[in-house]
Design a protein around this motif. Structure first.
Motif, short mmCIF file in Angstrom:
data_model
loop_
_atom_site.label_atom_id
_atom_site.label_comp_id
_atom_site.label_asym_id
_atom_site.label_seq_id
_atom_site.Cartn_x
_atom_site.Cartn_y
_atom_site.Cartn_z
N THR A 52 0.83 -1.20 0.00
CA THR A 52 0.00 0.00 0.00
C THR A 52 0.87 1.25 0.00
O THR A 52 2.06 1.20 0.34
N HIS A 53 0.24 2.36 -0.38
CA HIS A 53 0.94 3.64 -0.33
C HIS A 53 1.49 3.87 1.08
O HIS A 53 2.64 4.29 1.24
N GLU A 54 0.66 3.59 2.08
CA GLU A 54 1.05 3.83 3.47
C GLU A 54 2.25 2.96 3.86
O GLU A 54 3.17 3.44 4.54
N ASP A 68 2.34 12.31 -1.28
CA ASP A 68 2.19 11.13 -2.13
C ASP A 68 2.94 11.30 -3.44
O ASP A 68 3.30 10.32 -4.09
N ASN A 69 3.17 12.56 -3.82
CA ASN A 69 3.89 12.84 -5.04
C ASN A 69 5.32 12.27 -4.99
O ASN A 69 5.88 11.89 -6.02
N THR A 92 0.19 -0.76 -10.93
CA THR A 92 -0.46 0.19 -10.03
C THR A 92 -1.89 -0.26 -9.81
O THR A 92 -2.61 -0.53 -10.76
N PRO A 94 -4.98 1.44 -8.53
CA PRO A 94 -5.40 2.80 -8.18
C PRO A 94 -5.97 2.92 -6.76
O PRO A 94 -6.77 2.10 -6.33
N ARG A 95 -5.49 3.94 -6.07
CA ARG A 95 -5.89 4.27 -4.70
C ARG A 95 -5.58 3.18 -3.68
O ARG A 95 -6.05 3.23 -2.55
N ARG A 96 -4.80 2.16 -4.09
CA ARG A 96 -4.45 1.09 -3.15
C ARG A 96 -2.95 0.97 -2.97
O ARG A 96 -2.47 0.96 -1.85
N TYR A 98 0.89 -0.73 -4.99
CA TYR A 98 1.64 -1.30 -6.09
C TYR A 98 1.96 -2.76 -5.80
O TYR A 98 2.07 -3.17 -4.65
#
Length: 110
Positions: A52-54, A68-69, A92, A94-96, A98
């Motif tokens: 996740t991004h986090e 996030d950039n 990717t 999206p919104r979740r 990679y």
């Protein structure tokens, strides 16, 4: 003084040396920025699993406040370094986050 072993990931036609951040393919090499190398390392350490991004933000930047950039830029740099051979390697969601597909081998070198 004991030398620390070097972690090398092999995926597709690529070899990525974690400590130096060097990505190799067909005798060519490219050194990634430290943050970009750290993002790639995280993805390669967890092949087939959604990162996740986090999770990526915490693993790479810790408590440092970044947008996030910063992560998006690292992913863009990884994709640029992989070039056309990257097809299907990093997806990717999206919104979740990679995910890295395909087999990833990890070896330790002295």
């Amino acid at each position: 003084m004991e030398m620390q072993p070097i972690v090398v990931f092999r995926f597709g036609n690529f070899e990525f040396e974690q400590l130096s951040g060097v990505l190799r393919r067909d005798g060519r090499q490219r050194r990634l920025r430290p943050q970009t190398a750290a993002v790639l390392s995280q993805l390669l350490e967890h092949p087939g699993h959604l990162m996740t991004h986090e999770q990526l933000m915490q693993a790479v930047w810790g408590d440092t406040v970044v947008t996030d950039n910063s992560l998006a830029q690292c992913i863009s740099e990884i994709r640029s370094a992989l070039g056309s051979a990257r097809a299907g390697t990093i997806e990717t969601l999206p919104r979740r986050g990679y995910i890295v597909y395909g087999p990833v081998a990890q070896e330790m070198r002295p």
